[in-house]
Design an enzyme around this catalytic site. Structure first.
Site, PDB file in Angstrom:
ATOM      1  N   SER A 262      16.958 -15.122 127.985  1.00  0.00           N
ATOM      2  CA  SER A 262      18.280 -14.780 127.973  1.00  0.00           C
ATOM      3  C   SER A 262      19.257 -14.919 126.759  1.00  0.00           C
ATOM      4  O   SER A 262      18.963 -14.996 126.301  1.00  0.00           O
ATOM      5  CB  SER A 262      18.267 -17.122 128.384  1.00  0.00           C
ATOM      6  OG  SER A 262      18.351 -17.167 127.783  1.00  0.00           O
ATOM      7  N   ASP A 263      20.641 -14.897 127.115  1.00  0.00           N
ATOM      8  CA  ASP A 263      21.311 -14.888 125.998  1.00  0.00           C
ATOM      9  C   ASP A 263      21.279 -16.967 125.443  1.00  0.00           C
ATOM     10  O   ASP A 263      20.867 -17.338 126.092  1.00  0.00           O
ATOM     11  CB  ASP A 263      23.167 -14.619 126.635  1.00  0.00           C
ATOM     12  CG  ASP A 263      23.190 -13.867 124.529  1.00  0.00           C
ATOM     13  OD1 ASP A 263      24.656 -13.721 124.783  1.00  0.00           O
ATOM     14  OD2 ASP A 263      22.919 -14.326 123.880  1.00  0.00           O
ATOM     15  N   TYR A 264      21.488 -16.389 124.418  1.00  0.00           N
ATOM     16  CA  TYR A 264      21.791 -18.095 123.514  1.00  0.00           C
ATOM     17  C   TYR A 264      21.894 -19.377 124.407  1.00  0.00           C
ATOM     18  O   TYR A 264      23.129 -18.904 124.879  1.00  0.00           O
ATOM     19  CB  TYR A 264      22.690 -18.178 122.625  1.00  0.00           C
ATOM     20  CG  TYR A 264      22.965 -18.686 121.179  1.00  0.00           C
ATOM     21  CD1 TYR A 264      22.982 -20.207 121.528  1.00  0.00           C
ATOM     22  CD2 TYR A 264      21.463 -18.530 119.977  1.00  0.00           C
ATOM     23  CE1 TYR A 264      22.677 -21.273 120.650  1.00  0.00           C
ATOM     24  CE2 TYR A 264      21.625 -19.236 119.556  1.00  0.00           C
ATOM     25  CZ  TYR A 264      22.395 -20.295 119.777  1.00  0.00           C
ATOM     26  OH  TYR A 264      22.076 -21.906 118.555  1.00  0.00           O
TER      27      TYR A 264
END
Ligand code: GLC
Length: 742
Positions: A262-264
C-alpha cells in the site's frame, strides 16, 4: 534458499510472525538500539511486540546504519528472516539525475536505463534493496505537483520509460546486482480531479485501459517485482481496496505474482475515504484486494489476527501474502547475505563517483529543452559580457523534492559552471530576489514560521537585491535570468492553481527588461509553468526542470554550445491554467476548430484563450535546423498480418550537427469508440550531420493499431488511418493508409 526450504520456513511461522512480515514501518522504529521505541509505537497505535516482527522498513539508507539495524533485527529474529529495506529512490540515489519529467524529455530510453542501473548500484552499496520507483503515472495536469515524478502525458512514451527504468534498476538481479523496483502509484493517480493532491479519479474503462494503464502493464511485462497502490479512489473504489484493479487486472489479466504494497497509511485511509467503517473493515478489504504489505498504518498489525480468529479472513490468504514477501527476500539473496554487499567501502567506491557525475551530466544535457531562440541568440559567445541574474544563479537547490537521499552540497550550481566558461571580467552575478516569498504558499508547505523568515525579504532588502541585479546587468551584452519555482512548490502535496512565475521574480524581470538587454530565460521547475505572458519579453527560453547534481554544468553546456539541445517535451506547456487538463492526444469532438463547418464561434474552443498549448508535446528546438519532407509509404493498404514501411527525408541545412527525435503519430480516423486525433506510436533518435540529408524509416504494424474498443477487446479495427511524422505532435506532414480485413 531453495523454495522447498522457504515453504517449510513459512509453515513454521506463528500467525503473529506471519502478520509481522506484512507490515512496513518507518526508520524511527528501528534506529535506536533499545528495544522499545515508545513514541512512534504509541503514535501509530501498535504493540512493541509486532515492531520487532515487522518485515520491512522504509527510507532508511546508508551502509553503516542499515547493517546495524539488520544486525539488531536478525539477532532478535527467531527464524532469521532478514529485514527488507525500501526507499524512495525516484531519479537517483546520491547522484541525482533530472526529475523524470526531464528524463522524459530525453526520449532516450537506453540512456535512462543506464542511469537507473547506476542508481541501483549506488543504492545497493548503501543497503537499500527496493526502490519505490519508477513512478509511471500518466499526467496531463501540471497543477498536480507530482507531475515532477512522471515522464509525461503519453501512454506509449511512458511505457517505454517504465520498462527501461525497471530494467535498469533490476539489471542483474538474479546475479546479485541491482535492486528490486516497485512501480507506483497503481492506478491513475495522475488523473486527480482539478490537479488537487490525493483527489478523486474517475474515468471510463476505455480511457483507463487505453491511456492510463499501459505504463503499469509495461513494467509488469518487464518483470517488476513490486507494485504500490495509489491513494486515490478510482471509479468509486479506492485503489487499495479495489479488487477489480488489483485481482482481476493486475494479477489475473497481467499475471503479476509479485508483492503489492500500500502507499503510506493508505490502508487506514480507506476509513477516511468512507469505504470502510473502521480499521478492521479496511484491513479485510485490503487483504481481499491482495495488498500484501501495509505501509505505516496500524491496520494489519492490529486487525489481521482478530480477523483470522473470527474467521472473517482465511489463513490461506495471509499465507499467500507472506509467501510473496518471503519469495522477494529470497530472490534478493537476503537469506544468504542480509546486507546484499552493502558496506562503507562499497559506498566510497560507488557514490557520486566521477563516472557517475559524467553520466548525470550527459543525461541532464539531454533533458534540457530549448523552447525559444529568437534570432539564434544562443549559443552565447564566451567573450560576451554576461550578467547571470536570478535566485537560482548561485543555488544548489537543483535536485527537486523527491531526491530524498540526495545531497545539495554535491550539486554544481549554475554560477559555478558559468565561471568555468567565462572570465571574471566578463561575468557579473546577482540573485536579484528570492525564489519563494509568497506567504500563503510558505504556510502551506509545512515549514516553520522561523524557517519562513529566511524566505521573505523586507521591502528595503528586496529593493537592494533588485538594484544589485540592475547594476550587474547594466554593462552586460546579454542577461541570463535563472528563475523558477521552489523545490517545496512541487512534488507530493505540491498542487498549485497559479502556474506563472512568482510576482517578485516577474517584477525583477520587468526591471531588467527596462535596460533593453537581450535576455535568456532559464526555468527551474518541477512542472510545466505558464510562460505565455513572459515569452514575448525574452529572447530565449531553456526549460531546465530540476536538473540534478550536474544541473549547473548542463545549463552551461547548452548556453555556451557545448551541447546542442535535443530535449523534446513529454508534457504540454499550457497557454493558460484555464485550459487544463491539456494534452495532444485528445479526441476530435463534433466541432473541431480546424475542420468544423460551423462558424468559428460554434466550435470546440474558448473565446478568451487559444485552444492550443503554448508548447506542444514533442516540441523542442536545437541549434541545427531540420526540415522534414518527402513522407512516403511503400503501400497504401495493409492487412493484420503485414505492415507498411514509412520513410521520411530530414535535411539539416545548418553548419551544426545535432540529434533529431523523429516522431511517428497515427490517427485512427473512425473507430467503434472515438479515437485521439493523434497517438505517438514510435520514435527514433538519429544523428543529423551538418549540411546533410538523411532518410529515416519506420514499420507500421497491426500492433500499433490495437486499442480497447466498444466491446473492450484489445484489437485493431479495419478502416482508414493517417500517419504523421515530424519533430513534435503538431506536425502536419501526413500520409494515409487503410487497414483491410482479408
Ligand atoms: C508517499 C508517496 C509514495 C512514497 C511513499 C513512501 O506518500 O505517495 O510515492 O513512495 O509515501 O515514502
Amino acid at each position: 534458499m531453495q523454495l522447498k526450504k522457504l515453504r517449510k520456513l513459512l509453515n513454521e511461522l506463528t500467525v503473529t510472525e506471519k502478520v509481522g512480515q506484512l507490515i512496513q514501518l518507518s526508520g524511527e522504529f528501528f534506529e535506536s538500539s533499545n528495544d522499545i521505541v515508545v513514541g512512534p509505537e504509541q503514535k501509530l497505535g501498535i504493540s512493541p511486540k509486532i515492531v520487532n516482527l515487522s518485515g520491512s522498513v522504509l527510507n532508511v539508507a546508508g551502509a553503516k546504519k542499515t547493517r546495524e539495524i539488520q544486525d539488531r533485527y536478525m539477532a532478535k529474529s527467531k527464524h532469521h528472516i532478514p529485514l527488507l529495506f525500501m526507499a524512495d529512490i525516484i531519479y537517483g540515489y546520491k547522484t541525482i539525475y533530472p526529475i523524470p519529467l526531464g528524463l522524459g524529455a530525453t526520449w532516450n530510453t537506453k540512456l535512462i536505463r543506464d542511469a537507473y542501473k547506476n542508481t541501483a548500484s549506488e543504492a545497493k552499496a548503501s543497503g537499500v534493496q527496493v526502490a519505490f520507483a519508477p513512478m509511471v503515472d500518466l499526467v496531463r495536469d501540471p497543477r498536480w505537483g507530482r507531475v515532477l515524478e512522471s515522464t509525461g502525458e503519453d501512454p506509449y512514451l511512458n511505457s517505454q520509460f517504465s520498462s527501461s527504468m525497471v530494467e535498469g534498476l533490476q539489471n542483474g538481479l538474479n546475479e546479485g546486482h541491482g535492486m528490486a523496483s516497485c512501480i507506483k502509484h497503481f492506478a491513475a493517480y495522475g488523473a486527480a480531479e482539478s490537479g488537487k493532491e490525493y483527489n478523486t479519479t474517475d474515468m471510463s474503462e476505455y480511457r483507463l485501459r487505453n491511456q492510463y494503464l499501459p505504463s503499469y502493464k509495461a513494467a509488469v511485462d518487464s518483470g517488476v517485482k513490486m507494485v504500490m497502490t495509489s491513494f486515490n479512489s478510482l471509479n468509486g473504489v479506492p485503489a487499495t481496496a479495489n479488487e477489480w484493479l488489483m485481482k482481476k487486472v493486475l494479477r489475473e489479466e497481467w499475471g503479476f505474482e509479485g508483492v503489492l504494497i500500500s502507499d503510506y497509511a493508505a490502508v487506514s485511509e480507506l476509513v477516511a475515504h468512507g469505504i470502510a467503517e473502521d480499521n478492521r473493515m479496511a484491513t479485510q478489504q485490503a487483504l481481499k484486494a491482495t495488498v500484501d504489505i501495509d505501509m505505516k498504518s496500524p491496520c494489519y498489525a492490529n486487525e489481521l489476527e482478530p480477523l483470522l480468529e473470527n474467521g472473517s479472513i482465511s489463513e490461506e490468504k495471509v499465507n499467500e501474502a507472506v509467501w510473496r514477501v518471503l519469495k522477494l527476500k529470497n530472490e534478493l539473496g537476503l537469506f544468504e547475505d542480509p546486507y546484499r554487499g552493502a558496506s562503507e567501502q562499497a559506498e566510497r567506491h560507488e557514490l557520486v563517483s566521477k563516472k557517475r557525475r559524467e553520466l548525470a551530466r550527459k543525461v541532464a544535457d539531454r533533458a534540457m529543452v530549448l523552447l525559444k531562440n529568437q534570432n539564434n541568440i544562443l549559443p552565447l559567445n564566451k567573450n560576451q559580457k554576461i550578467a547571470l541574474i536570478g535566485p537560482y544563479a548561485d543555488s544548489q537547490e537543483l535536485i527537486g523534492l523527491w531526491a530524498v537521499h540526495g545531497n545539495t552540497k554535491d550539486v554544481i550550481s549554475i554560477s559555478q559552471a558559468f565561471r568555468e566558461h567565462v572570465t571574471k571580467q566578463n561575468l557579473k552575478i546577482a540573485e536579484g530576489t528570492n525564489i519563494l516569498e509568497n506567504k500563503e504558499i510558505l504556510n502551506n508547505t509545512g515549514i516553520s514560521s522561523d524557517e519562513q523568515k529566511s524566505f521573505v525579504l523586507t521591502h528595503e532588502e528586496e529593493s537592494q537585491k533588485n538594484q544589485e541585479a540592475i547594476e550587474a546587468a547594466k554593462n552586460a551584452d546579454v542577461v541570463v535570468m535563472v528563475l523558477g519555482e521552489h523545490t517545496l512548490e512541487s512534488g507530493e502535496a505540491g498542487s498549485k492553481t497559479n502556474l506563472t512565475l512568482p510576482d517578485n521574480q516577474l517584477k525583477l524581470l520587468e526591471k531588467i527588461r527596462s535596460l533593453n538587454k537581450k535576455i535568456v530565460l532559464v526555468v527551474i521547475s518541477g512542472r510545466p509553468l505558464v510562460l505565455s505572458n513572459i515569452e514575448p519579453q525574452v529572447d530565449a527560453i531553456i526549460q531546465a526542470w530540476f536538473p540534478g547534481t550536474e544541473g549547473g554544468h548542463a545549463v552551461a553546456d547548452v548556453i555556451f554550445g557545448g551541447f546542442n539541445p535535443s530535449g523534446r517535451l513529454s508534457m504540454s506547456f499550457p497557454y493558460s491554467v484555464g485550459q487544463l487538463p491539456i494534452y495532444y492526444n485528445h479526441f476530435s469532438t463534433g466541432r473541431s476548430p480546424e475542420t468544423s463547418k460551423h462558424s468559428t464561434r460554434y466550435t470546440a474552443k474558448y473565446i478568451d484563450t487559444p485552444v492550443k498549448p503554448l508548447y506542444p508535446f514533442g516540441f523542442g528546438l536545437s541549434y541545427h535546423h531540420a526540415i522534414y519532407s518527402n513522407l512516403r509509404l511503400n503501400k497504401k493498404t495493409m492487412n493484420k498480418e503485414d505492415n507498411i514501411k514509412v520513410s521520411v527525408d530530414i535535411r539539416n541545412d545548418s553548419e551544426v550537427a545535432g540529434e533529431e527525435t523523429v516522431q511517428l503519430y497515427i490517427r485512427d480516423v473512425v473507430g467503434s469508440i472515438v479515437r485521439p486525433v493523434k497517438e505517438l506510436k514510435s520514435f527514433k533518435k538519429v544523428a543529423l550531420p551538418a549540411n546533410s540529408t538523411i532518410t529515416v524509416s519506420f514499420e507500421v504494424t497491426n500492433d500499433m493499431l490495437k486499442f480497447y474498443g466498444r466491446d473492450l477487446n484489445y484489437e485493431s479495427e479495419p478502416g482508414n488511418f493517417e500517419i504523421f511524422v515530424g519533430n513534435n505532435s503538431e506536425t502536419d506532414l501526413k500520409e494515409k493508409f487503410s487497414l483491410i480485413d482479408e
